[in-house]
Structure formats: structure tokens, C-alpha cells
Design an enzyme around this catalytic site. Structure first.
Site, PDB file in Angstrom:
ATOM      1  N   HIS A 123      34.019  44.487  16.755  1.00 23.55           N
ATOM      2  CA  HIS A 123      33.490  44.086  15.446  1.00 23.55           C
ATOM      3  C   HIS A 123      34.218  42.789  15.063  1.00 23.55           C
ATOM      4  O   HIS A 123      35.370  42.582  15.438  1.00 23.55           O
ATOM      5  CB  HIS A 123      33.835  45.210  14.467  1.00 23.55           C
ATOM      6  CG  HIS A 123      33.263  45.061  13.091  1.00 23.55           C
ATOM      7  ND1 HIS A 123      33.842  44.263  12.134  1.00 23.55           N
ATOM      8  CD2 HIS A 123      32.188  45.643  12.511  1.00 23.55           C
ATOM      9  CE1 HIS A 123      33.135  44.363  11.007  1.00 23.55           C
ATOM     10  NE2 HIS A 123      32.124  45.182  11.213  1.00 23.55           N
TER      11      HIS A 123
ATOM     12  N   ASP B 299      41.152  50.074  16.940  1.00 21.38           N
ATOM     13  CA  ASP B 299      40.292  50.094  15.760  1.00 21.38           C
ATOM     14  C   ASP B 299      39.464  51.381  15.824  1.00 21.38           C
ATOM     15  O   ASP B 299      38.543  51.497  16.630  1.00 21.38           O
ATOM     16  CB  ASP B 299      39.410  48.834  15.797  1.00 21.38           C
ATOM     17  CG  ASP B 299      38.331  48.846  14.719  1.00 21.38           C
ATOM     18  OD1 ASP B 299      38.187  49.865  14.036  1.00 21.38           O
ATOM     19  OD2 ASP B 299      37.633  47.820  14.601  1.00 21.38           O
TER      20      ASP B 299
ATOM     21  N   GLN C 103      34.990  53.594  13.938  1.00 23.37           N
ATOM     22  CA  GLN C 103      33.803  54.356  14.361  1.00 23.37           C
ATOM     23  C   GLN C 103      34.165  55.642  15.099  1.00 23.37           C
ATOM     24  O   GLN C 103      33.273  56.388  15.494  1.00 23.37           O
ATOM     25  CB  GLN C 103      32.902  53.497  15.258  1.00 23.37           C
ATOM     26  CG  GLN C 103      32.338  52.273  14.588  1.00 23.37           C
ATOM     27  CD  GLN C 103      31.326  52.586  13.487  1.00 23.37           C
ATOM     28  OE1 GLN C 103      30.813  53.707  13.386  1.00 23.37           O
ATOM     29  NE2 GLN C 103      31.046  51.618  12.642  1.00 23.37           N
TER      30      GLN C 103
ATOM     31  N   LYS D 189      33.660  55.578   6.030  1.00 19.86           N
ATOM     32  CA  LYS D 189      32.861  56.032   7.184  1.00 19.86           C
ATOM     33  C   LYS D 189      33.185  57.490   7.499  1.00 19.86           C
ATOM     34  O   LYS D 189      32.699  58.053   8.468  1.00 19.86           O
ATOM     35  CB  LYS D 189      33.146  55.161   8.398  1.00 19.86           C
ATOM     36  CG  LYS D 189      32.733  53.695   8.200  1.00 19.86           C
ATOM     37  CD  LYS D 189      32.849  52.918   9.484  1.00 19.86           C
ATOM     38  CE  LYS D 189      32.925  51.425   9.290  1.00 19.86           C
ATOM     39  NZ  LYS D 189      31.659  50.788   8.970  1.00 19.86           N
TER      40      LYS D 189
ATOM     41  N   CYS E  38      27.716  42.720  12.845  1.00 21.27           N
ATOM     42  CA  CYS E  38      29.056  42.096  12.835  1.00 21.27           C
ATOM     43  C   CYS E  38      29.681  42.145  14.228  1.00 21.27           C
ATOM     44  O   CYS E  38      30.900  42.321  14.365  1.00 21.27           O
ATOM     45  CB  CYS E  38      29.994  42.746  11.835  1.00 21.27           C
ATOM     46  SG  CYS E  38      29.408  42.662  10.159  1.00 21.27           S
TER      47      CYS E  38
HETATM   48  N1  7TS Z   1      35.708  47.901  12.994  1.00 26.18           N
HETATM   49  C1  7TS Z   1      34.612  48.571  13.353  1.00 26.18           C
HETATM   50  C2  7TS Z   1      34.507  49.128  14.748  1.00 26.18           C
HETATM   51  C3  7TS Z   1      33.575  48.745  12.420  1.00 26.18           C
HETATM   52  O1  7TS Z   1      32.496  49.425  12.784  1.00 26.18           O
HETATM   53  C4  7TS Z   1      33.715  48.223  11.115  1.00 26.18           C
HETATM   54  C5  7TS Z   1      32.610  48.316  10.103  1.00 26.18           C
HETATM   55  C6  7TS Z   1      34.905  47.566  10.787  1.00 26.18           C
HETATM   56  C7  7TS Z   1      35.869  47.421  11.757  1.00 26.18           C
HETATM   57  C8  7TS Z   1      35.149  47.039   9.429  1.00 26.18           C
HETATM   58  O2  7TS Z   1      35.353  48.103   8.547  1.00 26.18           O
HETATM   59  P1  7TS Z   1      35.552  47.855   6.991  1.00 26.18           P
HETATM   60  O3  7TS Z   1      35.517  49.235   6.402  1.00 26.18           O
HETATM   61  O4  7TS Z   1      36.856  47.180   6.804  1.00 26.18           O
HETATM   62  O5  7TS Z   1      34.393  47.001   6.562  1.00 26.18           O
HETATM   63  N2  7TS Z   1      31.332  48.445  10.672  1.00 26.18           N
HETATM   64  C9  7TS Z   1      30.155  48.316  10.030  1.00 26.18           C
HETATM   65  C10 7TS Z   1      28.939  48.495  10.706  1.00 26.18           C
HETATM   66  O6  7TS Z   1      28.824  48.787  11.891  1.00 26.18           O
HETATM   67  N3  7TS Z   1      27.937  48.295   9.835  1.00 26.18           N
HETATM   68  O7  7TS Z   1      28.458  47.990   8.643  1.00 26.18           O
HETATM   69  C11 7TS Z   1      29.842  47.996   8.750  1.00 26.18           C
END
Ligand code: 7TS
Length: 405
Positions: free
Chosen positions: A122, A199, A202, A225, A363
């Protein structure tokens, strides 16, 4: 607990709403998960009965809020099996956690050092490391993937050397759903003395994660999530690493003593928690973890696998539909395209039918570049989805194909 899908769905009030006159079919769980009543109640209770700033007041409300916030930290510690709650830093989310670590390494790297990331990342696990490289003169190396969307292990082994200082890989790809062999990556990286950040944005909602068994140096995730609220997340770091890294932000709460000559910092975890945190969010993150524990991660993983198998089979029966990310080792994420049709158009028609999916590059532009596509339609399932909802998705995709061909 018995896994009873009807009862589980009753916990999520949003699932009974309509969108465009149709029952909502929410299949955008990789972007954010929905919130059970138990977590909503926790948020209402916080603001209705003990809203106060924490770690500072002697008054009852402040003590109640502090106790609940620190209990939530303990729940997070246990969920990820960290050795100590000092190793759990509450942040605003995965992105914040990664930036905290990337910033901390600025003074620990020198020109010519190497950082390895994967081609499945990401943007939030790419850009902070590029910025770190700009600050320090370190060099970014990338682990390539194969056509199934899996990282190529021998290529990773070849990238490793005594110059490697840091390795960053996601546990599960948000764009393709691939579960990476992080045990191998962590072990190999440690052999050359590199630190590893995983990370887990997911992975944490779908798989059991044990940071001690993994022997990982840093692990990050977002509550939103995991059935929790937005604006709160976590950073696990081995205590030795967290002691070594300098604070990220200065301010109240993170200090031991302040004079104009010199400031000393608070102990872990407070050294990294400057200012008033998202108190309600932290407590609700704890409630979300209680909820996930109640359903059981193993039940969640096996039910979601059934959904994935059903949806994959049904989608592949549609002529001209291609799935990106075909690893055998996947969570319940399916990225696909219909031949000759833009993903955005498919997503718009699905929305008219009440079906929420994400379209675009997710992203993860390097992943899209690898497959030479502008984006995909992504359906991502959670344990509160049903096979009937997947069948509605299939009908919707067929309809979109008919209308757009
Ligand atoms: N890393 C991964 C693997 C992600 O899927 C996401 C967000 C992030 C980092 C960032 O997370 P945040 O909570 O700091 O924003 N992924 C997604 C997605 O797949 N669709 O919308 C956000």
C-alpha cells in the site's frame, strides 16, 4: 461461541439499511469494516458517562477514562500476544504507525544503507520509506512478485546483504489478498541483522497474529478495519527497538521533566504518545477486540475462506472476467476486471444495485502497473457477509457486463 451468521448480522445495524432502494450489500471491508452495536454502545457510554482527559486528573471521571484506556491497551497486547503493554503504542492508525517508525530511523541510517520493501505494498508502506531514503541517503530495493501476485522468495534472498538495515512487507496485500510468507522474510532479514516491520492492516481482522512467535520487530494495524472506529490504531515494537528510537512528536504526556535547558522523556509507551490521544477511540478499539474474540479469529478465517471459494468459483464462470491475485494463500479479497470495461463503470452500476465495492488502484499503484491495468473492481468480504450477498454481487456483475458491453 457458535458461529451463527443470522445473530452476527443482527449486531451490525448498518447491514439492514437500503442503498438506492436495495438492501445494502457491503463488500468493501478491506477499506473499512462495519461497526457492531457493542462498539457503538461503548462509544455512546464513553461520551455519556465518563468523558475526561486521561493520565492527569485525580478526579473520578479522569481515573475511569484512564483505567478503561489502559485496559484497552492490555486487550490489544493480548490480541497480538506482545510480551508487555509497554510495547503497544496507540496511534491514529497504520499510516501514523509507519511514519512513526520511519521517522525514528532517520538518525539510525546512513548513506548507502539499504531498505527493502515489497512490490505488493500500500502507498502508506512505500512513501514514508522513500521520504526516509531522501533524508538519509539510504537506498530503496523492491521485492518483485510473480503473476499470481506472490512475492518471489529467492529474489528477496538475493536482495539481502549486510547493507540491509530495514525490511517492510505487508502481511496481507490489500489489492490482491495475498498472504505473504512473513515468517520466512523475518527469519532471513534477521540473519543479516535487519529490522522488520510488518504492515498488518489487512491481516489483523482475518488471521491470528502472534508477534512473539513471529519474532517481528514492528507490527502495525488500524482499528477501523477490525470492527473498531476510525482514527485509532496500533504500533507494536519490541521494547529494545522502542527504547532505541527517538520520540516522534514532542508535547504533553510524552515527557518526564521539562526545563528550558533540557527535557527528559517519559517511559514506554508514553514516550510516543504526545498530546491528548483519541481516548474514546482507544477504548472502543478494546471493545472491537472483545467482539472479534467473541466470534473467534479461527471461526472468522474459516467462514471467510468459504466465502472466498464460493465467490471465486462463481465469478470465474463469467466470460471475460479476470481475477488478479491468484495465490492459494489468500484472505477474502477478490480483485477483478471485465474485459474491455473500466472498473469505475462496473462499480457505479453495482452501487445502483446497493452493492458497495471499491474500484481503482486501491492505493497500490505499483501493483496495478505490474498487471498493466488502471485499476480493478475489488470485493472484500467479512465474517458478517453471506453467500446470498455474493450471489447478488454475481448477478450485479453480469448485469454490469450486459449494460457496458
Ligand atoms: N496498509 C495496508 C495494507 C492497507 O490496506 C491500508 C489501508 C493501509 C496500510 C493504510 O491504513 P490507514 O488505516 O492508515 O488508512 N487500505 C485501504 C484499502 O485497501 N482501501 O481503503 C484503505
Amino acid at each position: 461461541m457458535q458461529f451463527n451468521i443470522e445473530n452476527i448480522r443482527k449486531d451490525f445495524p448498518i447491514l439492514s439499511r437500503k442503498v438506492n432502494g436495495k438492501p445494502l450489500v457491503y463488500l468493501d471491508n478491506a477499506a473499512t469494516s462495519q461497526t457492531p452495536q457493542q462498539v457503538i454502545d461503548c462509544i455512546v457510554e464513553y461520551y455519556s458517562s465518563y468523558n475526561a482527559n486521561i493520565h492527569r486528573g485525580v478526579h473520578t471521571l479522569s481515573q475511569e477514562a484512564t483505567d478503561k484506556y489502559e485496559q484497552a491497551r492490555k486487550k490489544i497486547q493480548q490480541f497480538f500476544n506482545a510480551k508487555s503493554s509497554r510495547e503497544i503504542i496507540l496511534t491514529s492508525g497504520t499510516t501514523h504507525s509507519i511514519n512513526l517508525v520511519a521517522n525514528g530511523f532517520t538518525s539510525l541510517l546512513k548513506k548507502g544503507d539499504e531498505i527493502i520493501v515489497s512490490s505488493l505494498e500500500h502507498h502508506s508502506n512505500i512513501v514514508p520509506w522513500q521520504m526516509l531514503c531522501e533524508r538519509t541517503g539510504a537506498v530503496l530495493k523492491v521485492i518483485p512478485m510473480n503473476l499470481e501476485g506472490e512475492l518471489i522468495e529467492f529474489e528477496f534472498n538475493n536482495l539481502l546483504s549486510e547493507k540491509t538495515k530495514l525490511v517492510f512487507v505487508n502481511h496481507v496485500s490489500n489489492a490482491l489478498g495475498t498472504i505473504n510468507h512473513i515468517e520466512h522474510i523475518i527469519k532471513k532479514a534477521h540473519q543479516v541483522g535487519a529490522a522488520v516491520l510488518i504492515d498488518g492492516a489487512q491481516a489483523a481482522p482475518h488471521l491470528t497474529v502472534d508477534v512473539q512467535a513471529l519474532d517481528v520487530d514492528f507490527y502495525v494495524a488500524s482499528a477501523h478495519k477490525m470492527c473498531g472506529p476510525t482514527g485509532i490504531g496500533m504500533l507494536y515494537g519490541k521494547e529494545a527497538w522502542l527504547n532505541l528510537l527517538p520520540p516522534y512528536q514532542g508535547g504533553g504526556e510524552m515527557i518526564s521533566e521539562v526545563t528550558f535547558e533540557k527535557t527528559t522523556y517519559a517511559d514506554l509507551p508514553f514516550k510516543f504518545e504526545a498530546g491528548t490521544p483519541n481516548i474514546c477511540g482507544g477504548i472502543a478499539f478494546g471493545a472491537a477486540i472483545d467482539y472479534l474474540n467473541l466470534i473467534g479469529l479461527e471461526n472468522i478465517a474459516s467462514y471467510e475462506h468459504e466465502l472466498l471459494t464460493h465467490a471465486t468459483k462463481k465469478l470465474l464462470e463469467i466470460d471475460g472476467l479476470k481475477i488478479y491475485g491468484t495465490s492459494k494463500n489468500k484472505t477474502s479479497v477478490i480483485s477483478f476486471n471485465l474485459e474491455g470495461i473500466h472498473p469505475y463503470d462496473v462499480g457505479t452500476i453495482l452501487d445502483k444495485l446497493g452493492i458497495a465495492v471499491r474500484t481503482g488502484h486501491h492505493c497500490a499503484q505499483p501493483v496495478m502497473d505490474f498487471f498493466q491495468i488502471p485499476g480493478t473492481v475489488r470485493a472484500s468480504f467479512a465474517f458478517y457477509n453471506t453467500k446470498e450477498e455474493i450471489d447478488t454481487l454475481i448477478e450485479g456483475v453480469k448485469k454490469a457486463k450486459l449494460m457496458l458491453s
